[in-house]
Design an enzyme around this catalytic site. Structure first.
Site: not given
Ligand code: RFL
Ligand code: PHB
Length: 390
Positions: A72, A201, A293, A297, A385
């Site tokens: 993109h 956005y 989110p 980042k 970004y």
């Molecule tokens: P994760 O993905 O939470 O993975 C952590 C893993 O650890 C496991 N775990 C354990 N394992 C062993 N023992 C324990 N006691 C444990 N406790 C937990 C969990 O089961 C899990 O598999 O963290 P990681 O790897 O640091 O990755 C980070 C990303 O996942 C996170 O930063 C992003 O997904 C944040 N985030 C988003 N980021 C974006 O850039 N764009 C988004 O749209 C976006 N949407 C989101 C999100 C995070 C969310 N969370 C945390 C609820 C939406 C949600 C709902």
């Molecule tokens: C997504 O595609 O899930 C997404 C993209 C951009 C954002 C947050 C989430 O800033």
């Protein structure tokens, strides 16, 4: 069992660290609380900075991303009176982002780990960290009712916000900074063509909305919702109606709706733990910090942590050099705080804040006017970004 680096958490951070270290001949064991299917069922991030794209390629897990991911070159911001394209490529001198879902990255990493006979132990219960302040830490866990012990040199805490690793740092050493926002994001995934080739956005009086995508027939949409809302209260019909009201007219007119295949509400939070290390424990990814989110980042910050941590561990195992490990927390936090600032700013710019009536609303509108009319402001947005340098 013995390993060099015990990794807690089999999300993207933990798997990526394990993959990078394995390629350098460093032995790891990943302990994941849930099953692989459960981890792959979570729908999260979608936008990857060039830094993360490069890391995935270097770790031999970039092939599918390069085949099906979408580059993109810009995105749109809409508000009540207009729309502004942020031309990332032009504003940053050629930089772009990649749209490829976190679910796909995690799947690629699980597949790669399997191919290399990497040790990933899923359904590991009651994980506990021991003797972190000594040179021989260990980790215990329960699998199929039997308690097991892993002796190791280092522990990487990659177990997300609710994990056990951060809680293993004594409270008189750990400092936590937190901001909780007074709203959440309701997100849906639907097997429909995205409304636009680029992300939109939307700042709107009724609240923020975002049009994103995973591929040409898989759309990801979000609307700002109340923290009291329950997913069950949001039928697909209600979601599409609300989304359309917040989109620019042209997008609302052409959007293709359909049944949702996933629907969830995520609260928005900014959170940083300091320091990110304690003795032989190093925190990375969501275990150490959370961003709202809006700036996309979260996953990208996890990747830069893993970059710094893997370089530091490789230096230690290659040449005995410990300086990078000693500096890990400070180095990672510098970049983390910049992404905190950016995510907070973009959230503040685009959401409806319940307490913002009057002055706050006018400042927000002025901030958007300024962004739409100033190339300098757009350059700043674009450079953040696409991702600040590591
Ligand atoms: P994760 O993905 O939470 O993975 C952590 C893993 O650890 C496991 N775990 C354990 N394992 C062993 N023992 C324990 N006691 C444990 N406790 C937990 C969990 O089961 C899990 O598999 O963290 P990681 O790897 O640091 O990755 C980070 C990303 O996942 C996170 O930063 C992003 O997904 C944040 N985030 C988003 N980021 C974006 O850039 N764009 C988004 O749209 C976006 N949407 C989101 C999100 C995070 C969310 N969370 C945390 C609820 C939406 C949600 C709902
Ligand atoms: C997504 O595609 O899930 C997404 C993209 C951009 C954002 C947050 C989430 O800033």
């Amino acid at each position: 069992m013995r390993t060099q680096v015990a990794i807690i958490g089999g999300g993207p951070s933990g798997l990526l660290l394990s993959q990078i270290l394995h390629l350098k001949g460093i032995d790891t064991v990943v302990l994941e609380k849930h099953s692989e299917e459960y981890v792959l069922g979570r729908i999260r991030a979608g936008v990857l900075e060039q830094g993360l794209v490069d890391i995935l390629r270097a770790a031999n897990v970039g092939a599918r991303m390069d085949q099906v991911g979408q580059v993109h070159e810009g995105f749109e911001i809409s508000h009540m009176n207009g729309c502004q394209r942020i031309d990332l490529e032009k504003l940053t001198g050629g930089k772009t982002v990649m749209v490829y879902g976190q679910t796909e990255i995690t799947k690629d990493l699980y597949d790669a780990r399997r191919k290399m006979d990497g040790k990933v132990i899923t359904n590991a219960e009651d994980v506990a960290l021991h003797d972190l302040e000594t040179t021989s830490p260990s980790v215990t866990y329960k699998k199929d009712g039997v308690t097991q012990t892993i002796q190791c040199d280092y522990v990487a805490g990659c177990d997300g916000f609710h994990g056990v690793s951060r809680k293993s740092i004594p409270s008189d050493i750990l400092r936590e900074y937190e901001k909780v926002y007074p709203f959440g994001w309701l997100g849906i995934l639907s097997e429909t063509p995205p409304v636009s080739d680029e992300l939109i956005y939307c700042q709107h009086d009724r609240g923020f909305a975002l049009c994103s995508m995973r591929n040409e027939n898989l759309s990801r949409y979000y609307v700002q919702c109340s923290l009291n809302d329950k997913v069950e209260e949001w039928s697909d019909e209600r979601f599409w109606e609300e989304l359309k009201r917040r989109l620019p007219e042209s997008a609302a007119d052409r959007i293709v709706t359909g049944p949702s295949i996933e629907k969830s509400i995520a609260p928005l939070r900014s959170f940083v733990a300091e320091p990110l290390s304690y003795g032989r424990l190093f925190l990375a990814g969501d275990a150490g910090h959370i961003v709202p989110p809006t700036g996309a980042k979260g996953l990208n910050l996890a990747a830069s942590d893993i970059h710094y941590l893997s370089e530091a561990l490789i230096a230690k195992y290659d040449s005995g050099e410990e300086q990078l490990l000693e500096q890990y927390s400070e180095t990672a936090l510098k970049r983390i705080w910049k992404a905190m600032r950016f995510s907070w700013w973009m959230t503040t710019l685009l959401h409806k804040f319940p307490e913002n009536e009057g002055f706050g609303d006018r400042i927000q509108q002025t901030d958007i006017d300024y962004l739409f009319s100033s190339e300098a402001a757009q350059v700043s947005l674009a450079e953040n970004y696409v991702g600040l340098p590591y």
